[in-house]
Scaffold this motif. Structure first.
Motif, PDB file in Angstrom:
ATOM      1  N   PRO A   5       0.858  -1.109   0.034  1.00  0.00           N
ATOM      2  CA  PRO A   5       0.082   0.083  -0.081  1.00  0.00           C
ATOM      3  C   PRO A   5       0.786   1.125  -0.161  1.00  0.00           C
ATOM      4  CG  PRO A   5      -0.766  -1.666   1.593  1.00  0.00           C
ATOM      5  CD  PRO A   5       0.366  -2.287   1.116  1.00  0.00           C
ATOM      6  N   ALA A   6       0.421   2.247  -0.829  1.00  0.00           N
ATOM      7  CA  ALA A   6       1.310   3.391  -0.965  1.00  0.00           C
ATOM      8  C   ALA A   6       1.400   4.013   0.291  1.00  0.00           C
ATOM      9  CB  ALA A   6       0.388   4.274  -1.978  1.00  0.00           C
ATOM     10  N   SER A   7       0.253   3.940   1.244  1.00  0.00           N
ATOM     11  CA  SER A   7       0.127   4.632   2.626  1.00  0.00           C
ATOM     12  C   SER A   7       1.364   4.137   3.403  1.00  0.00           C
ATOM     13  CB  SER A   7      -0.811   4.636   3.267  1.00  0.00           C
ATOM     14  OG  SER A   7      -1.537   3.130   3.028  1.00  0.00           O
ATOM     15  N   ILE A   8       1.655   2.888   3.396  1.00  0.00           N
ATOM     16  CA  ILE A   8       2.571   2.228   4.139  1.00  0.00           C
ATOM     17  C   ILE A   8       4.115   2.903   3.876  1.00  0.00           C
ATOM     18  CG2 ILE A   8       3.939   0.235   5.397  1.00  0.00           C
ATOM     19  CD1 ILE A   8       1.470  -1.290   5.047  1.00  0.00           C
ATOM     20  N   ILE A   9       4.302   2.730   2.228  1.00  0.00           N
ATOM     21  CA  ILE A   9       5.556   3.315   1.726  1.00  0.00           C
ATOM     22  C   ILE A   9       5.617   4.775   2.203  1.00  0.00           C
ATOM     23  CG2 ILE A   9       6.532   3.979  -0.400  1.00  0.00           C
ATOM     24  CD1 ILE A   9       6.652   0.794  -0.001  1.00  0.00           C
ATOM     25  N   ILE A  92       9.843  -1.428   7.851  1.00  0.00           N
ATOM     26  CA  ILE A  92      10.703  -2.222   6.919  1.00  0.00           C
ATOM     27  C   ILE A  92       9.949  -3.469   7.019  1.00  0.00           C
ATOM     28  CG2 ILE A  92      12.524  -3.165   6.263  1.00  0.00           C
ATOM     29  CD1 ILE A  92      13.969  -0.651   6.926  1.00  0.00           C
ATOM     30  N   ASP A  93       9.947  -4.267   8.062  1.00  0.00           N
ATOM     31  CA  ASP A  93       9.463  -5.564   8.204  1.00  0.00           C
ATOM     32  C   ASP A  93       7.870  -5.700   7.491  1.00  0.00           C
ATOM     33  OD1 ASP A  93       9.333  -8.169   8.820  1.00  0.00           O
ATOM     34  OD2 ASP A  93       8.704  -7.722  10.925  1.00  0.00           O
ATOM     35  N   CYS A 106       2.635  -8.692   8.270  1.00  0.00           N
ATOM     36  CA  CYS A 106       2.656  -7.322   7.990  1.00  0.00           C
ATOM     37  C   CYS A 106       1.778  -6.714   9.294  1.00  0.00           C
ATOM     38  CB  CYS A 106       1.990  -7.118   6.785  1.00  0.00           C
ATOM     39  SG  CYS A 106       1.705  -5.422   6.300  1.00  0.00           S
ATOM     40  N   PHE A 107       0.347  -7.380   9.584  1.00  0.00           N
ATOM     41  CA  PHE A 107      -0.446  -6.796  10.693  1.00  0.00           C
ATOM     42  C   PHE A 107       0.355  -6.733  12.080  1.00  0.00           C
ATOM     43  CE2 PHE A 107      -3.470  -7.324  14.080  1.00  0.00           C
ATOM     44  CZ  PHE A 107      -4.661  -6.500  13.333  1.00  0.00           C
ATOM     45  N   MET A 108       1.059  -7.892  12.441  1.00  0.00           N
ATOM     46  CA  MET A 108       1.688  -7.704  13.484  1.00  0.00           C
ATOM     47  C   MET A 108       2.958  -6.485  13.351  1.00  0.00           C
ATOM     48  SD  MET A 108       0.098  -9.561  15.383  1.00  0.00           S
ATOM     49  CE  MET A 108       1.094  -9.099  16.826  1.00  0.00           C
ATOM     50  N   SER A 109       3.734  -6.139  12.528  1.00  0.00           N
ATOM     51  CA  SER A 109       4.783  -5.304  12.494  1.00  0.00           C
ATOM     52  C   SER A 109       3.811  -4.018  12.537  1.00  0.00           C
ATOM     53  CB  SER A 109       5.347  -5.509  11.207  1.00  0.00           C
ATOM     54  OG  SER A 109       5.990  -6.662  10.856  1.00  0.00           O
ATOM     55  N   ILE A 110       2.886  -3.821  11.780  1.00  0.00           N
ATOM     56  CA  ILE A 110       2.322  -2.593  12.293  1.00  0.00           C
ATOM     57  C   ILE A 110       1.952  -2.197  13.480  1.00  0.00           C
ATOM     58  CG2 ILE A 110       0.307  -1.083  11.665  1.00  0.00           C
ATOM     59  CD1 ILE A 110       0.450  -2.325   8.867  1.00  0.00           C
ATOM     60  N   ILE A 111       1.163  -3.377  14.496  1.00  0.00           N
ATOM     61  CA  ILE A 111       0.904  -3.221  15.662  1.00  0.00           C
ATOM     62  C   ILE A 111       1.878  -2.938  16.432  1.00  0.00           C
ATOM     63  CG2 ILE A 111      -0.063  -4.603  17.489  1.00  0.00           C
ATOM     64  CD1 ILE A 111      -2.303  -3.823  15.563  1.00  0.00           C
ATOM     65  N   SER A 112       3.166  -3.314  16.176  1.00  0.00           N
ATOM     66  CA  SER A 112       4.279  -3.469  16.923  1.00  0.00           C
ATOM     67  C   SER A 112       4.803  -2.064  16.960  1.00  0.00           C
ATOM     68  CB  SER A 112       5.461  -4.315  16.234  1.00  0.00           C
ATOM     69  OG  SER A 112       5.222  -5.892  16.680  1.00  0.00           O
ATOM     70  N   CYS A 113       4.208  -1.113  16.046  1.00  0.00           N
ATOM     71  CA  CYS A 113       4.644   0.284  15.969  1.00  0.00           C
ATOM     72  C   CYS A 113       4.042   1.242  17.057  1.00  0.00           C
ATOM     73  CB  CYS A 113       4.387   0.961  14.736  1.00  0.00           C
ATOM     74  SG  CYS A 113       5.251   0.446  13.130  1.00  0.00           S
ATOM     75  N   PHE A 114       2.969   0.660  17.596  1.00  0.00           N
ATOM     76  CA  PHE A 114       2.094   1.274  18.478  1.00  0.00           C
ATOM     77  C   PHE A 114       2.665   1.893  19.501  1.00  0.00           C
ATOM     78  CE2 PHE A 114      -2.273  -0.432  16.500  1.00  0.00           C
ATOM     79  CZ  PHE A 114      -1.832   0.194  15.314  1.00  0.00           C
ATOM     80  N   PRO A 115       3.637   0.835  20.391  1.00  0.00           N
ATOM     81  CA  PRO A 115       4.321   1.318  21.726  1.00  0.00           C
ATOM     82  C   PRO A 115       5.163   2.363  21.429  1.00  0.00           C
ATOM     83  CG  PRO A 115       4.045  -0.954  21.470  1.00  0.00           C
ATOM     84  CD  PRO A 115       3.956  -0.513  19.933  1.00  0.00           C
TER      85      PRO A 115
END
Length: 240
Positions: A5-9, A92-93, A106-115
């Motif tokens: 997705p362009a939004s992640i990039i 990146i992950d 991918c879902f878990m990598s994004i969730i991992s950004c939250f803290p």
């Protein structure tokens, strides 16, 4: 091949080049033949690490992306929540996982950004990204593996010393739950809303001390089969 997705990039490209340079060095991306070849062909390129990652992740070349990911996968544990550069590791992950069809990763990598301090869901379009990812993830797999994968990532990203500190671990769980709850307000998809709300309840059931986590964590009662059927009907209706 799934298109990142362009939004992640866009979020990834918003990370300062100095931070991406540090992360690429630690991940040894700058030591790969692909990176060296790219620099040889583009010696005067601005923001080389940002441009290289953008070029590779949007290239559609599965074999190259897979080869690159295999070379960095073992180093990704270095700093997901490290001050200043943690977001870059996780993004990146997330990008590589999406490009290779690993939607759960991918879902878990994004969730991992939250803290990570300073990283907020609002305004980044992540609600739509996560909702889209849920279309490709089995609800039963997500609910059964969410707490295990999250715990593993928090151990890797925070370090064992910090994970044994109940206060720090609990704070991370609370931050993730709060951001998930914030996301719900921006969703109008009943299926996605119910899944995300359930993940929040799972977080409530996790022990406050990360070192004492067990496989016997109570998962909220929910029928994955029912959710799956509901998701199909909702998406079929929305696509008509």
């Amino acid at each position: 091949m799934p298109k990142v997705p362009a939004s992640i990039i866009k979020i990834l490209k918003g990370v300062p080049e100095t931070q991406l340079q540090t992360v690429c060095n630690k991940l040894k991306i700058t030591d790969t033949l692909e990176y060296k070849s790219f620099i040889a062909k583009n010696p005067k390129v601005n923001n080389p690490c940002t441009t290289f990652l953008d070029t590779q992740l949007t290239s559609g070349n599965t074999s190259t992306i897979s080869k690159l990911y295999r070379s960095i996968e073992g180093f990704l544990f270095i700093g997901g929540c490290a001050p200043g550069i943690g977001i870059a590791f996780n993004l990146i992950d997330a990008c590589f996982c999406f490009a290779l069809g690993n939607f759960f990763g991918c879902f878990m990598s994004i969730i991992s950004c939250f803290p990570i301090p300073g990283f907020k869901v609002a305004g980044k379009g992540l609600e739509k990204i996560l909702t889209g990812l849920l279309k490709h993830i089995s609800p039963s797999k997500l609910l059964n593996n969410f707490h295990k994968e999250l715990h593993k990532r928090l151990i890797n990203y925070l370090g064992k010393g910090k994970i044994e500190n109940g206060e720090i671990y609990h704070k991370c769980l609370c931050t993730i739950r709060e951001q998930l709850e914030e996301m719900i307000s921006g969703l109008n998809n009943p299926f996605a809303t119910e899944i995300i709300r359930t993940l929040g309840r799972i977080l409530n059931n996790l022990p406050t001390n990360g070192s004492k986590i067990t496989k016997k964590i109570a998962t909220p009662k929910i029928n994955p089969h029912e959710i799956k059927i509901k998701s199909i009907s909702i998406f079929e209706i929305s696509n008509k």
